[in-house]
Each structure stands twice: as C-alpha cells, then as structure tokens.
Design a protein around this motif. Structure first.
Motif, PDB file in Angstrom:
ATOM      1  N   THR A 221      31.102  44.351   9.910  1.00 49.89           N
ATOM      2  CA  THR A 221      31.932  45.360  10.547  1.00 49.89           C
ATOM      3  C   THR A 221      31.085  46.321  11.583  1.00 49.89           C
ATOM      4  O   THR A 221      29.763  46.107  11.386  1.00 49.89           O
ATOM      5  CB  THR A 221      32.541  46.371   9.826  1.00 49.89           C
ATOM      6  OG1 THR A 221      31.507  47.118   8.793  1.00 49.89           O
ATOM      7  CG2 THR A 221      33.354  45.559   8.586  1.00 49.89           C
ATOM      8  N   GLY A 222      31.674  46.928  12.466  1.00 49.05           N
ATOM      9  CA  GLY A 222      31.128  47.707  13.225  1.00 49.05           C
ATOM     10  C   GLY A 222      30.397  47.015  14.653  1.00 49.05           C
ATOM     11  O   GLY A 222      30.835  45.844  14.539  1.00 49.05           O
ATOM     12  N   PRO A 223      29.765  47.681  15.325  1.00 50.44           N
ATOM     13  CA  PRO A 223      29.358  46.999  16.755  1.00 50.44           C
ATOM     14  C   PRO A 223      28.434  45.763  16.715  1.00 50.44           C
ATOM     15  O   PRO A 223      27.835  45.701  15.614  1.00 50.44           O
ATOM     16  CB  PRO A 223      28.711  48.257  17.498  1.00 50.44           C
ATOM     17  CG  PRO A 223      28.478  49.002  16.559  1.00 50.44           C
ATOM     18  CD  PRO A 223      29.239  48.968  15.314  1.00 50.44           C
ATOM     19  N   ASN A 224      28.792  44.844  17.542  1.00 51.64           N
ATOM     20  CA  ASN A 224      27.494  43.960  17.742  1.00 51.64           C
ATOM     21  C   ASN A 224      26.323  44.405  18.083  1.00 51.64           C
ATOM     22  O   ASN A 224      25.928  45.225  18.815  1.00 51.64           O
ATOM     23  CB  ASN A 224      27.900  42.946  18.717  1.00 51.64           C
ATOM     24  CG  ASN A 224      28.505  41.430  18.106  1.00 51.64           C
ATOM     25  OD1 ASN A 224      28.521  41.404  16.955  1.00 51.64           O
ATOM     26  ND2 ASN A 224      29.236  40.716  18.996  1.00 51.64           N
ATOM     27  N   THR A 225      25.166  43.547  17.344  1.00 50.33           N
ATOM     28  CA  THR A 225      23.873  44.071  17.878  1.00 50.33           C
ATOM     29  C   THR A 225      23.080  42.699  18.310  1.00 50.33           C
ATOM     30  O   THR A 225      23.692  41.769  18.018  1.00 50.33           O
ATOM     31  CB  THR A 225      23.082  44.464  16.454  1.00 50.33           C
ATOM     32  OG1 THR A 225      23.028  43.230  15.377  1.00 50.33           O
ATOM     33  CG2 THR A 225      23.789  45.566  15.626  1.00 50.33           C
ATOM     34  N   GLY A 226      21.737  42.861  18.162  1.00 46.64           N
ATOM     35  CA  GLY A 226      21.042  41.773  18.526  1.00 46.64           C
ATOM     36  C   GLY A 226      20.989  40.596  17.189  1.00 46.64           C
ATOM     37  O   GLY A 226      20.491  39.412  17.512  1.00 46.64           O
ATOM     38  N   GLY A 227      21.147  41.325  16.223  1.00 44.30           N
ATOM     39  CA  GLY A 227      21.000  40.493  14.885  1.00 44.30           C
ATOM     40  C   GLY A 227      20.390  41.441  13.703  1.00 44.30           C
ATOM     41  O   GLY A 227      19.346  41.912  14.040  1.00 44.30           O
ATOM     42  N   MET A 228      21.095  41.611  12.475  1.00 44.67           N
ATOM     43  CA  MET A 228      20.420  42.415  11.622  1.00 44.67           C
ATOM     44  C   MET A 228      19.965  41.910  10.323  1.00 44.67           C
ATOM     45  O   MET A 228      19.606  42.414   9.435  1.00 44.67           O
ATOM     46  CB  MET A 228      21.810  43.396  11.231  1.00 44.67           C
ATOM     47  CG  MET A 228      22.393  44.251  12.130  1.00 44.67           C
ATOM     48  SD  MET A 228      21.047  45.543  12.883  1.00 44.67           S
ATOM     49  CE  MET A 228      20.692  46.619  11.248  1.00 44.67           C
ATOM     50  N   GLY A 229      19.656  40.546  10.762  1.00 42.92           N
ATOM     51  CA  GLY A 229      19.328  39.665   9.663  1.00 42.92           C
ATOM     52  C   GLY A 229      19.501  38.294   9.784  1.00 42.92           C
ATOM     53  O   GLY A 229      20.594  37.988  10.455  1.00 42.92           O
ATOM     54  N   ALA A 230      18.820  37.418   8.979  1.00 44.23           N
ATOM     55  CA  ALA A 230      19.373  35.904   9.182  1.00 44.23           C
ATOM     56  C   ALA A 230      18.191  35.228   7.902  1.00 44.23           C
ATOM     57  O   ALA A 230      17.513  35.769   7.431  1.00 44.23           O
ATOM     58  CB  ALA A 230      18.485  35.456  10.371  1.00 44.23           C
ATOM     59  N   TYR A 231      18.988  34.060   7.809  1.00 43.64           N
ATOM     60  CA  TYR A 231      18.442  33.241   6.650  1.00 43.64           C
ATOM     61  C   TYR A 231      18.472  31.744   7.009  1.00 43.64           C
ATOM     62  O   TYR A 231      19.185  31.440   7.818  1.00 43.64           O
ATOM     63  CB  TYR A 231      19.062  33.640   5.542  1.00 43.64           C
ATOM     64  CG  TYR A 231      20.517  33.162   5.181  1.00 43.64           C
ATOM     65  CD1 TYR A 231      21.532  34.378   5.497  1.00 43.64           C
ATOM     66  CD2 TYR A 231      20.909  32.026   4.602  1.00 43.64           C
ATOM     67  CE1 TYR A 231      22.658  34.074   5.410  1.00 43.64           C
ATOM     68  CE2 TYR A 231      22.284  31.743   4.683  1.00 43.64           C
ATOM     69  CZ  TYR A 231      23.156  32.796   5.041  1.00 43.64           C
ATOM     70  OH  TYR A 231      24.625  32.441   4.993  1.00 43.64           O
ATOM     71  N   SER A 232      17.647  31.017   6.451  1.00 44.54           N
ATOM     72  CA  SER A 232      17.806  29.511   6.630  1.00 44.54           C
ATOM     73  C   SER A 232      17.424  28.861   5.264  1.00 44.54           C
ATOM     74  O   SER A 232      16.507  29.282   4.541  1.00 44.54           O
ATOM     75  CB  SER A 232      16.536  29.125   7.692  1.00 44.54           C
ATOM     76  OG  SER A 232      16.549  27.793   7.590  1.00 44.54           O
ATOM     77  N   PRO A 233      17.993  27.817   4.629  1.00 47.12           N
ATOM     78  CA  PRO A 233      19.191  27.225   5.487  1.00 47.12           C
ATOM     79  C   PRO A 233      20.264  27.828   5.162  1.00 47.12           C
ATOM     80  O   PRO A 233      20.565  28.532   4.275  1.00 47.12           O
ATOM     81  CB  PRO A 233      19.195  25.767   5.097  1.00 47.12           C
ATOM     82  CG  PRO A 233      18.945  25.950   3.366  1.00 47.12           C
ATOM     83  CD  PRO A 233      17.782  27.248   3.650  1.00 47.12           C
ATOM     84  N   ALA A 234      21.425  27.494   6.104  1.00 45.05           N
ATOM     85  CA  ALA A 234      22.620  28.120   5.906  1.00 45.05           C
ATOM     86  C   ALA A 234      23.668  27.088   5.146  1.00 45.05           C
ATOM     87  O   ALA A 234      23.780  26.226   5.836  1.00 45.05           O
ATOM     88  CB  ALA A 234      23.250  28.433   7.385  1.00 45.05           C
ATOM     89  N   PRO A 235      24.107  27.524   4.045  1.00 40.25           N
ATOM     90  CA  PRO A 235      24.953  26.532   3.290  1.00 40.25           C
ATOM     91  C   PRO A 235      26.028  26.017   3.983  1.00 40.25           C
ATOM     92  O   PRO A 235      26.596  24.781   3.880  1.00 40.25           O
ATOM     93  CB  PRO A 235      25.393  27.155   2.130  1.00 40.25           C
ATOM     94  CG  PRO A 235      24.352  28.323   2.082  1.00 40.25           C
ATOM     95  CD  PRO A 235      24.009  28.593   3.459  1.00 40.25           C
TER      96      PRO A 235
END
Ligand code: AMP
Ligand code: GLY
Length: 425
Positions: A221-235
C-alpha cells in the motif's frame, strides 16, 4: 586495472563491493558514489550523467572498464561516448537504452519481437488518447513515454482517473517532455517478478529470479518508491522455468536489437507479471534494478569483473554466471517521509554491528561519510541484505541486522519476502 562505476545508490555500493573482490582491480572510482562506496572505492564528485566529464575522467585515470549503474547516463549515450573513446563499457548504447527511456519504443520493439505484453496504443495527441480511453473503458494503464523517475505510470481503475492522467501528463506536463507521448495499455493482474540477464550483444547468461517491493508501505500500500526491499529467488518464477522464460522475454529482444544494428550489451531487466495466461512483460530496464542488485550480487558466486568484461567484449558464456543456492533478502531503510520530502544529515549508528552478523552485508545508498561517521543524504538510505538457507531464514537474519541500525525517524517495511514465503508454503 582501474574501474569506473557510475551511480550513487545501494546498487552501486553492491557493484563496487563485488568488483573489489577481484585481485587484479587496482582502483575503483565511484562517480559520485556514497558513504558505502568510499569504503572500497575513491568517490569523485561528478554528476552521473555528465557524459563528457565521465569520459575525460576515464581517460585521465586510465580506466579499463566503465560500469554504468543507473539508466540516465545510458539514455544520454555514455556507452556510445566510451566506444568512441575506445574504453570498454558495461551498458547498452543510447539506441538500445530507449527500451527503458521510451515506453513507446519498448512496446514497439516488444510487438516487433513477438514478446507477450499488454495490448496498447501510443498517442501524441491528448484528444485522441481521451477518445480511445472513453471507447475502451477502464481499467487501463496510462504511461508517460519518457523517464519520470518511476512516477509516470498510472493504473486507472476508472475512465475518469485515466482521463485525469492524460491531462496531467499531456496537458499540464507534470513530467515535462516525458509526457509529450503516452502509452495507454490494458491493465493486467497477477504477481510481479524481475528477471535479469547479463548480455554481450548476442549471448546471455541468466541471473536467478528476484522480486521487488515498490510500494512504500506494508501490504503493498501507499505511494510507489524506487523499491523498499527485494529478494532472490522469487518462488513465483522457479528455476525450472528460467530457460523457457528467457526464450519469451530475453532472446527475442536481443535478436531484434541486433537486427536493428544495436546489439545489447549490459543487463537486460524484464519486469514480468504472472497473469492467468502466463507471464507478460510490463517493462524493460537496461541496467540492474535497485534494490534487486543487492540480493542478486550477494548470491553471485563468480567474478563480477570477468562477467562484465565478457559482456563488453562479446564473449559471454552462461557458465560464467554461477550463483549460490541460498536465498538473499534485502530490506531498505528509508528516511522519514520518503518517497515525499525528507530530512537529510541524520547520523547513522550500528552499521558495524549489523555488518558483523554472519551472512549479512549492509549496502549503503543515501549516505555520506564524514570524520569516521556516516550520515543520511538521501531517501533510500541503506539496503540491509542477508543470506539464508530459506527465504524465511534470510528474512529473519536481515531483520535481526536491521534492528541494530538506527537514525532519527528511520523507516522500513516489515513484510519484505512475505509474498514469497506464503507461496513457498
Ligand atoms: P512500469 O514502469 O511500466 O514497470 O510500471 C510500474 C508499475 O506499474 C509496475 O511495476 C506495475 O506494478 C504497474 N503496471 C505497469 N503496467 C501495468 C499493467 N499493464 N497492468 C497492471 N499494472 C501495471
Ligand atoms: N527496483 C526497480 C528498479 O530498479 O527499477
């Protein structure tokens, strides 16, 4: 050898960190860099899209490879300028960089290459766009053609919202020249994932799947950002499907760009949506994602310099890219107010304690180092990244490290990785 890394985010800290592991690297120059890059590189205060200045610096410092982090210098032609100066560069030329720099270009190339993507029309006239929207009905997605710092996309649930987006982009020019043209496309539903490949113009070597978290707040939810987190691999995109997915979204684009006389060298990033009818491409980026780069490079079990050189020189083989089997997860810690206005200059504590945890690396983004202290200098401040045997373990380790770091008003999402954990169950 000296290497020049362009950019100042967490992605560039990760690139400098990984490149510094190669023993033949004498010096890394980070332009302009950040507090994190200054640990492994020499920061140089030039603008990241000052093409002439960058090439002059590369010549003066006898740089053997230029590595481009963000899209702006690529769209402005840094790779063309390097080629002209005879300096190897990791990143596509300005023509190929339009894949990211122009949504209309990207959609047209996708159509020509037979890549599955949402049905679309391109408009350079507001009235024509509006009558198309009224005839078509909602939901629809309106995209400013040019670069708009991730803000030029409106997913409109109603016709009125779509018409308002046209007024904003084409009439009021809220994104300047980026809104002179718009793409209007069908809205898709599904889970998103990122799929990145190293490319040498003809050949590619796949990186494992990753997932970004673009929304500012928990539960997407909330406004779009450049990215607040990431992980790999994506199931949502498991390893068994990498090869087939590359045939859908990587190989056709490389083939088409080569046909057009602009073979793509660099990282090709496909933003995919997994719909009921299979994966469709939402967008291409012509560089590493930030923060996807941080977990991806944590997993890379190979020499990054060798891979980037092989891309620049057209001799990449898939076996050059080896990855650790573990999962990596990155939590972004942002300044209060981001992605809106935010204060700067807060002192950051706990960086060394967090970094000392096993399997953890704190990548710095909006930071500046001064007198052995580190201060915030941007919206996305840190990307705390951890490896784990499972996604749940990587998440637990990353948040254990996040808890050690502090600055006034620091903000982060607590649900990074949850979609993947739910899917793995
Ligand atoms: P883009 O910059 O084109 O990737 O768009 C930014 C974000 O907007 C994507 O990550 C999606 O969440 C959303 N988006 C873009 N295109 C579509 C679409 N056709 N349908 C639904 N959501 C979309
Ligand atoms: N994290 C998304 C991007 O770098 O575009």
């Amino acid at each position: 050898m000296n290497v020049l890394v362009i950019g100042s985010g967490g992605r560039e800290h990760a690139l400098c960190w990984k490149l510094s592991q190669n023993p033949t690297v004498d010096q890394i120059l980070a332009v302009p860099g950040n507090g994190g890059t200054s640990e492994v590189a020499r920061n140089i205060p030039l603008k990241d899209d000052d093409i002439e200045g960058l090439v002059a610096l590369a010549k003066a410092e006898k740089v053997g490879l230029v590595v481009v982090g963000p899209e702006a210098p690529l769209v402005k032609g840094i790779a063309d300028a390097c080629a002209h100066a005879g300096i190897p560069c990791f990143g596509p030329d300005a023509f190929a960089a339009q894949l990211e720099g122009s949504k209309a270009f990207a959609k047209t190339i996708m159509r020509e290459a037979g890549v599955a993507t949402a049905a679309f029309e391109v408009f350079d006239d507001a009235d024509a766009a509006k009558s198309y929207i009224k005839n078509h009905g909602a939901p629809l997605v309106v995209k400013a053609d040019g670069l708009a710092a991730g803000k030029g996309v409106v997913v409109a649930k109603t016709v009125d919202e779509a018409l308002e987006a046209i007024d904003d982009m084409m009439v009021k020019r809220s994104f300047g020249a980026a809104g002179a043209k718009v793409v209007v496309e069908d809205a898709l539903t599904g889970e998103e994932a990122s799929f990145l490949a190293f490319c040498d113009g003809e050949n590619f070597a796949l990186l494992p799947s990753a997932q970004d978290h673009k929304a500012a707040h928990e539960g997407d939810t909330g406004p779009n950002t450049g990215g607040m987190g990431a992980y790999s691999p994506a199931p949502v995109l498991p390893q068994e499907q990498y090869a087939a997915t590359a045939e859908l979204c990587i190989r056709p684009i490389l083939r088409r760009l080569a046909e057009l006389g602009h073979p793509f060298k660099g990282v090709l990033y496909a933003g995919l949506m997994f719909t009921e009818n299979g994966p469709l491409v939402l967008e291409y980026n012509v560089r590493f994602g930030d923060p996807e780069c941080q977990p991806l490079l944590m997993r890379l079990d190979a020499d990054l310099l060798e891979i980037l050189f092989a891309c620049a020189e057209g001799r990449l083989t898939p076996d050059m890219v080896r990855v650790r089997p573990e999962t990596a997860l990155c939590v972004v810690i942002a300044a209060p107010g981001y992605p809106g206005a935010y204060p700067k200059g807060m002192e950051i504590s706990g960086l060394a304690e967090a970094d000392a945890l096993p399997g953890v690396k704190v990548f710095q983004a909006g930071t500046a180092a001064k007198d052995d202290k580190t201060f915030t200098s941007g919206g996305r401040v840190l990307g705390v990244t951890a490896l784990g045997l499972t996604l749940a373990e990587a998440k637990a380790r990353a948040y254990e490290a996040v808890a050690k770091v502090h600055f006034e008003g620091c903000y982060f999402r607590r649900d990074i990785g949850d979609k993947g954990i739910a899917r793995s169950k």
